[in-house]
Scaffold this active site. Structure first.
Site, PDB file in Angstrom:
ATOM      1  N   CYS A 247     -10.313 -14.682  62.517  1.00 36.45           N
ATOM      2  CA  CYS A 247      -9.042 -15.323  62.182  1.00 36.45           C
ATOM      3  C   CYS A 247      -7.917 -14.843  63.097  1.00 36.45           C
ATOM      4  O   CYS A 247      -6.871 -15.489  63.192  1.00 36.45           O
ATOM      5  CB  CYS A 247      -8.686 -15.083  60.715  1.00 36.45           C
ATOM      6  SG  CYS A 247      -8.580 -13.349  60.226  1.00 36.45           S
ATOM      7  N   HIS A 248      -8.142 -13.735  63.801  1.00 30.30           N
ATOM      8  CA  HIS A 248      -7.123 -13.230  64.739  1.00 30.30           C
ATOM      9  C   HIS A 248      -6.965 -14.159  65.940  1.00 30.30           C
ATOM     10  O   HIS A 248      -5.987 -14.044  66.678  1.00 30.30           O
ATOM     11  CB  HIS A 248      -7.497 -11.828  65.212  1.00 30.30           C
ATOM     12  CG  HIS A 248      -8.854 -11.736  65.833  1.00 30.30           C
ATOM     13  ND1 HIS A 248      -9.997 -11.485  65.089  1.00 30.30           N
ATOM     14  CD2 HIS A 248      -9.275 -11.874  67.115  1.00 30.30           C
ATOM     15  CE1 HIS A 248     -11.048 -11.475  65.891  1.00 30.30           C
ATOM     16  NE2 HIS A 248     -10.634 -11.706  67.133  1.00 30.30           N
TER      17      HIS A 248
END
Length: 286
Positions: A247-248
């Site tokens: 998700c980064h």
């Protein structure tokens, strides 16, 4: 994480924050080193040891302007375009070797009553990490320096499960992603509690290759609902497995790095770390 490692991590985080805030000025090595109270030579050494690349090159990887340019052409790579190679072993990493299995409705509804969960604490380049697993796969992974807090969050997600402090083979395999020799990685299995929509979003995150970025809007389109950007953002914010589900790699459409469950500074560090390693690998490939 050892005391010295934590000190170095904090210094690097401060350096990244300064670079992020002043990238338009292209600060020199000496300027950044002065801000974190280190000699230029010592700063260069610990930064290069940690990131695998120089502070100057790292600046290019995380600058907002670079991110904006990336988003203008979705297929553009985050590392220097001179070294773009298509699907290298690292760029294929997440969409090929991580498999997600959703928990059964009973496991989902009863708070993990029938589950036995092993958990352990380890060091990573981005701080201490807790990893937890069922017999089927990794069910939780998060960056957290305080062990008591980390365990409390884990137990709140599976209030009726049985917990054992033990690092099993599933965890060891998953944590090996922090090593640089990714050619020896085995398939990582995840066993996740989530709605059908959440699982779909988490799976879509796996399609963002290492060294590239996407936006909430792009992900919404990929799952077939271009108007679901906000819902996608909520699902991303509920990601239970740090780093493995990347998700980064999702930033705002403006090119701003945006928030991250485990801290925006850590997000910047991870993006730069991944990019530097993809860059280094492609240098070796040529």
């Amino acid at each position: 994480m050892s005391t010295q490692s934590q000190i170095d991590y904090n210094r690097i985080a401060q350096a990244i924050e300064y670079i992020q805030s002043n990238f338009k000025l292209q600060p020199s090595l000496e300027e950044v080193a002065e801000k974190i109270h280190l000699s230029p030579a010592h700063f260069q050494k610990i930064f290069t040891d940690w990131a695998g690349t120089s502070p100057k090159k790292f600046l290019q990887f995380i600058s907002l302007e670079h991110a904006k340019n990336l988003l203008k052409e979705e297929k553009a790579s985050l590392f220097d375009t001179a070294y773009e190679t298509g699907l290298s072993s690292t760029s294929r990493l997440h969409d090929l070797f991580v498999n997600i299995e959703g928990m059964s409705p009973a496991e989902y509804k009863n708070g993990g009553k029938s589950l036995s969960i092993n958990y352990s604490f380890s060091e990573s380049p981005f701080g201490n990490v807790i990893a937890a697993s069922t017999e089927k796969g990794i069910c939780y992974m998060a960056f957290e320096n305080d062990k008591e807090t980390a365990l409390g969050i884990l137990k709140s997600k599976f209030p009726n499960a049985s917990f054992f402090e033990k690092q099993d083979e599933l965890q060891k395999n998953a944590l090996s992603i922090f090593n640089t020799d990714w050619t020896k990685l085995n398939t990582v299995k995840l066993h996740l509690k989530g709605t059908d929509f959440q699982l779909k979003v988490w799976e879509s995150l796996l399609s963002i290759p290492m060294g590239k970025l996407s936006t909430y809007g792009n992900l919404a389109e990929k799952i077939g609902n271009s108007k679901a950007s906000r819902a996608v953002g909520t699902a991303i914010g509920s990601n239970p497995v740090a780093f493995l589900i990347p998700c980064h790699r999702v930033i705002q459409s403006s090119g701003t790095i945006g928030g991250y469950m485990w801290g925006s500074e850590r997000k910047q560090l991870i993006i730069g770390w991944e990019s530097s390693h993809v860059y280094s690998e492609n240098l070796l490939a040529h």
